[in-house]
Design a protein around this motif. Structure first.
Motif, PDB file in Angstrom:
ATOM      1  N   LEU A  16      32.223 -12.863 -34.234  1.00  8.34           N
ATOM      2  CA  LEU A  16      31.206 -13.760 -34.758  1.00  8.34           C
ATOM      3  C   LEU A  16      29.829 -13.109 -34.767  1.00  8.34           C
ATOM      4  O   LEU A  16      28.972 -13.481 -35.563  1.00  8.34           O
ATOM      5  N   ARG A  17      29.626 -12.151 -33.891  1.00 10.41           N
ATOM      6  CA  ARG A  17      28.332 -11.459 -33.875  1.00 10.41           C
ATOM      7  C   ARG A  17      28.108 -10.656 -35.143  1.00 10.41           C
ATOM      8  O   ARG A  17      26.966 -10.401 -35.534  1.00 10.41           O
ATOM      9  N   LEU A  68      28.229 -24.374 -36.204  1.00 15.39           N
ATOM     10  CA  LEU A  68      28.927 -23.158 -36.631  1.00 15.39           C
ATOM     11  C   LEU A  68      29.038 -23.127 -38.158  1.00 15.39           C
ATOM     12  O   LEU A  68      28.864 -22.083 -38.792  1.00 15.39           O
ATOM     13  N   ALA A 101      24.751 -19.899 -31.951  1.00 17.41           N
ATOM     14  CA  ALA A 101      25.668 -18.791 -32.237  1.00 17.41           C
ATOM     15  C   ALA A 101      25.472 -17.673 -31.222  1.00 17.41           C
ATOM     16  O   ALA A 101      26.444 -17.071 -30.738  1.00 17.41           O
ATOM     17  N   LEU A 112      35.609 -19.711 -31.780  1.00 16.13           N
ATOM     18  CA  LEU A 112      34.908 -19.079 -30.662  1.00 16.13           C
ATOM     19  C   LEU A 112      35.855 -18.269 -29.789  1.00 16.13           C
ATOM     20  O   LEU A 112      35.403 -17.469 -28.968  1.00 16.13           O
ATOM     21  N   ALA A 155      29.348 -11.622 -38.136  1.00 17.79           N
ATOM     22  CA  ALA A 155      29.899 -12.538 -39.140  1.00 17.79           C
ATOM     23  C   ALA A 155      29.490 -12.169 -40.550  1.00 17.79           C
ATOM     24  O   ALA A 155      30.302 -12.236 -41.478  1.00 17.79           O
ATOM     25  N   THR A 190      35.238 -24.991 -32.740  1.00 19.75           N
ATOM     26  CA  THR A 190      34.436 -24.703 -31.551  1.00 19.75           C
ATOM     27  C   THR A 190      35.057 -25.333 -30.307  1.00 19.75           C
ATOM     28  O   THR A 190      34.558 -25.120 -29.204  1.00 19.75           O
ATOM     29  N   ALA A 209      37.428 -19.585 -38.479  1.00 22.95           N
ATOM     30  CA  ALA A 209      36.363 -19.097 -37.602  1.00 22.95           C
ATOM     31  C   ALA A 209      36.455 -19.836 -36.276  1.00 22.95           C
ATOM     32  O   ALA A 209      36.426 -21.073 -36.247  1.00 22.95           O
ATOM     33  N   LEU A 245      27.273 -20.311 -40.510  1.00 24.55           N
ATOM     34  CA  LEU A 245      28.026 -19.495 -41.463  1.00 24.55           C
ATOM     35  C   LEU A 245      27.477 -19.653 -42.874  1.00 24.55           C
ATOM     36  O   LEU A 245      27.407 -18.682 -43.637  1.00 24.55           O
ATOM     37  N   ALA A 280      28.319 -16.507 -28.364  1.00 23.91           N
ATOM     38  CA  ALA A 280      28.833 -15.144 -28.231  1.00 23.91           C
ATOM     39  C   ALA A 280      28.919 -14.735 -26.764  1.00 23.91           C
ATOM     40  O   ALA A 280      29.787 -13.953 -26.378  1.00 23.91           O
ATOM     41  N   CYS A 304      36.331 -24.204 -39.274  1.00 25.55           N
ATOM     42  CA  CYS A 304      35.563 -23.803 -38.094  1.00 25.55           C
ATOM     43  C   CYS A 304      36.064 -24.553 -36.864  1.00 25.55           C
ATOM     44  O   CYS A 304      36.227 -25.782 -36.909  1.00 25.55           O
ATOM     45  N   LEU A 353      38.084 -14.843 -38.099  1.00 22.42           N
ATOM     46  CA  LEU A 353      36.753 -14.455 -37.620  1.00 22.42           C
ATOM     47  C   LEU A 353      36.617 -15.111 -36.259  1.00 22.42           C
ATOM     48  O   LEU A 353      36.337 -16.306 -36.160  1.00 22.42           O
TER      49      LEU A 353
END
Length: 369
Positions: A356-357, A243, A172, A332, A359, A295, A330, A247, A176, A293, A351
């Motif tokens: 995400l930082r 991810l 995570a 990236l 979250a 990614t 959620a 979460l 970021a 999610c 999100l």
């Protein structure tokens, strides 16, 4: 106390009072018209699995108010309490009239915040209007209320892995700063040759990610840089499952201050023989929250955002079978303006990207909404 609960549609509020020991409910009768017997029997099955003494009684249609009132009058013998949380307007009006005539308690549960509303008779109860109903549902019970069955769960709130959560936290933090690196990792895990090695090598510029992957003990590399996950669990995790796990770890911390009764990753369900899978499912305050999610990188080099197709899919599965779930995507990547507008119109929370930082804070606000 004997709870008479109407079933004109399905909400968890139909039975949650029976799961709160403060009400001292020892019996539940589900009241419905014949056209809603399938809904009522789904709920009855949940009651039995929760060891509640429960039964179903059929009612005349709303178009026959005199017959309906007479049937309700036959059922109000002894110490009973009406729950009109899922009643039709006609059922609610007739129940109120009978409760007032026979001096019976009548309640409803405010669906948005799961709080008790006494419409009649509350003064004799230990619980006053505005009291929050205690959490008592599992994910299995919640989905069963809506006629769905959980087939598998990948990773659960009460059986978490500290090692995987630490690895997820590492990724995570990496995401970021360099989201494209994690999208590349996703692609490598899903683009495999016959020997289960990635068809493309890890980029020579990804030194930090390469060192981390070696230290994780989840992969091996050929000299050429082609990567192979050591088992299916590692592949799930590195292909984006990290991810979801991360979460869920944030939800676990929030469970110390919020009424989270259950949460899990990779919840696969069957609804009328149609299968769906939810990346993260959370029960908070007896309501369902679903997170999709993502990614993977956008599908083309020119495309930006989180993908309108992901929003359409999430909107569809969140309402499957009348679930009334709140949904979050959620990602990236940062959404485009049109995607933000689409998400707002579909009541999907985003999100994404730098968010995400923070979250945990975003999740806290969402679960309290």
């Amino acid at each position: 106390m004997h709870l008479l609960a109407f079933v004109d549609h399905v909400v968890s509020d139909i039975i949650t009072p029976a799961l709160d020991p403060r009400f001292d409910i020892d019996r539940v009768t589900l009241l419905c018209h014949r056209s809603h017997l399938d809904l009522a029997f789904d709920i009855l099955g949940v009651c039995h699995k929760l060891h509640l003494n429960a039964a179903v009684e059929t009612l005349p249609a709303d178009s026959q108010p005199l017959a309906l009132r007479q049937r309700l009058q036959e059922l109000v013998q002894g110490g009973v309490c009406f729950n009109i949380s899922a009643a039709s307007p006609v059922q609610a009006a007739l129940a109120y009239d009978l409760a007032r005539e026979y001096r019976l308690p009548l309640m409803a549960i405010e669906h948005d915040n799961d709080r008790l509303i006494w419409l009649l008779g509350g003064e004799s109860s230990r619980l006053h209007s505005g009291t929050e109903i205690a959490e008592g549902l599992s994910l299995e019970a919640y989905f069963a209320l809506y006629g769905s069955r959980i087939l598998t769960i990948h990773y659960r709130l009460e059986r978490r892995s500290p090692r995987h959560e630490q690895l997820a936290r590492d990724l995570a933090e990496h995401a970021a700063l360099r989201p494209k690196s994690l999208s590349l990792l996703n692609r490598l895990c899903n683009d495999l040759d016959e020997e289960q090695f990635s068809q493309h090598p890890l980029s020579s510029g990804e030194h930090v990610l390469y060192d981390w992957l070696l230290a994780s003990g989840m992969v091996e590399f050929r000299d050429s840089g082609h990567m192979r996950c050591l088992d299916a669990r590692a592949r799930f995790f590195l292909a984006g499952g990290w991810l979801e796990v991360w979460l869920l770890s944030q939800v676990a911390e929030l469970a110390q201050i919020l009424p989270v009764s259950d949460a899990a990753v990779g919840v696969k369900i069957s609804h009328h023989n149609v299968e769906n899978e939810y990346d993260v499912a959370i029960l908070c305050n007896n309501h369902l929250y679903l997170i999709e999610c993502k990614t993977a990188a956008p599908t083309s080099f020119q495309q930006r955002g989180v993908g309108l197709e992901n929003l359409f899919k999430l909107n569809s599965v969140a309402g499957l079978g009348g679930l009334h779930a709140k949904a979050m995507l959620a990602s990236l990547y940062v959404p485009t303006e049109s995607e933000v507008g689409r998400a707002e119109s579909q009541r999907i929370t985003l999100l994404a990207g730098p968010q995400l930082r923070q979250a945990r804070e975003y999740l806290r606000e969402w679960l309290m909404s």
